[in-house]
Design a protein around this motif. Structure first.
Motif, short mmCIF file in Angstrom:
data_model
loop_
_atom_site.label_atom_id
_atom_site.label_comp_id
_atom_site.label_asym_id
_atom_site.label_seq_id
_atom_site.Cartn_x
_atom_site.Cartn_y
_atom_site.Cartn_z
N GLU A 198 1.01 -1.04 -0.03
CA GLU A 198 0.02 0.03 0.01
C GLU A 198 0.74 1.20 -0.06
O GLU A 198 1.73 1.35 0.64
CB GLU A 198 -0.71 -0.06 1.21
CG GLU A 198 -1.67 1.15 1.29
CD GLU A 198 -2.75 1.18 2.46
OE1 GLU A 198 -3.27 2.07 3.02
OE2 GLU A 198 -2.86 -0.01 3.48
N LEU A 199 0.50 2.19 -0.87
CA LEU A 199 1.23 3.55 -0.87
C LEU A 199 0.48 4.35 0.06
O LEU A 199 -0.26 4.72 0.06
CB LEU A 199 1.26 4.08 -2.35
CG LEU A 199 1.84 2.93 -3.31
CD1 LEU A 199 1.89 3.79 -4.77
CD2 LEU A 199 3.34 2.66 -3.01
N LEU A 200 1.49 4.70 0.97
CA LEU A 200 0.83 5.64 2.13
C LEU A 200 1.32 7.32 1.52
O LEU A 200 2.41 7.45 1.64
CB LEU A 200 1.49 5.19 3.49
CG LEU A 200 1.12 4.23 4.21
CD1 LEU A 200 1.89 3.95 5.34
CD2 LEU A 200 -0.44 4.21 4.04
N ILE A 201 0.28 7.78 1.35
CA ILE A 201 0.63 9.36 0.89
C ILE A 201 -0.43 10.42 1.52
O ILE A 201 -1.48 9.96 1.83
CB ILE A 201 0.09 9.54 -0.60
CG1 ILE A 201 1.08 8.53 -1.57
CG2 ILE A 201 0.32 10.83 -0.98
CD1 ILE A 201 0.67 8.42 -2.86
N GLY A 202 -0.01 11.33 2.08
CA GLY A 202 -0.65 12.38 2.90
C GLY A 202 0.09 13.09 4.13
O GLY A 202 1.28 12.81 4.15
N SER A 203 -0.86 13.65 4.93
CA SER A 203 -0.09 14.33 6.09
C SER A 203 0.49 13.50 6.99
O SER A 203 -0.14 12.26 6.75
CB SER A 203 -1.31 15.20 6.70
OG SER A 203 -2.37 14.52 7.22
N PRO A 204 1.08 13.97 7.95
CA PRO A 204 1.56 13.05 9.14
C PRO A 204 0.28 12.49 9.86
O PRO A 204 0.27 11.17 10.44
CB PRO A 204 2.40 13.82 10.06
CG PRO A 204 2.88 14.93 9.10
CD PRO A 204 1.66 15.26 8.14
N ASP A 205 -0.63 13.35 9.91
CA ASP A 205 -1.81 12.66 10.60
C ASP A 205 -2.57 11.46 10.02
O ASP A 205 -2.99 10.44 10.40
CB ASP A 205 -3.03 13.80 10.96
CG ASP A 205 -2.40 14.56 11.82
OD1 ASP A 205 -1.77 14.40 12.71
OD2 ASP A 205 -2.78 15.90 11.80
N THR A 206 -2.79 11.83 8.45
CA THR A 206 -3.35 10.82 7.77
C THR A 206 -2.37 9.46 7.73
O THR A 206 -2.92 8.27 8.05
CB THR A 206 -3.27 11.18 6.21
OG1 THR A 206 -4.25 12.20 6.16
CG2 THR A 206 -3.70 10.14 5.26
#
Length: 74
Positions: free
Chosen positions: A18-26
């Motif tokens: 899974e590619l994790l893309i987003g803010s630190p919270d996401t």
């Protein structure tokens, strides 16, 4: 990233991660979900594809990961 995974992992039976893309919270929320689903898992591998981002973008991502995501799981 996909080339790397398809060339080095898929031949050995591993699917594409899974590619994790987003803010630190996401990112933290998603990692927490994974932690709850797989309580015995205690490692995460961080891959940042070189060549797609310039040096400052990579350093910024690493800094955010180290300062805002990792401490939540220490």
């Amino acid at each position: 990233m996909l080339w790397f995974w398809q060339s080095w992992a898929t031949p050995f039976g591993q699917g594409v991660p899974e590619l994790l893309i987003g803010s630190p919270d996401t990112i933290s929320r998603r990692l927490e979900q994974v932690k709850q689903a797989l309580p015995d898992q205690d490692e995460v591998v961080l891959l940042i594809p070189q060549g797609l981002h310039d040096r400052s973008q990579i350093l910024s991502s690493l800094e955010l990961m180290a300062s805002r995501v990792m401490p939540r799981f220490a």
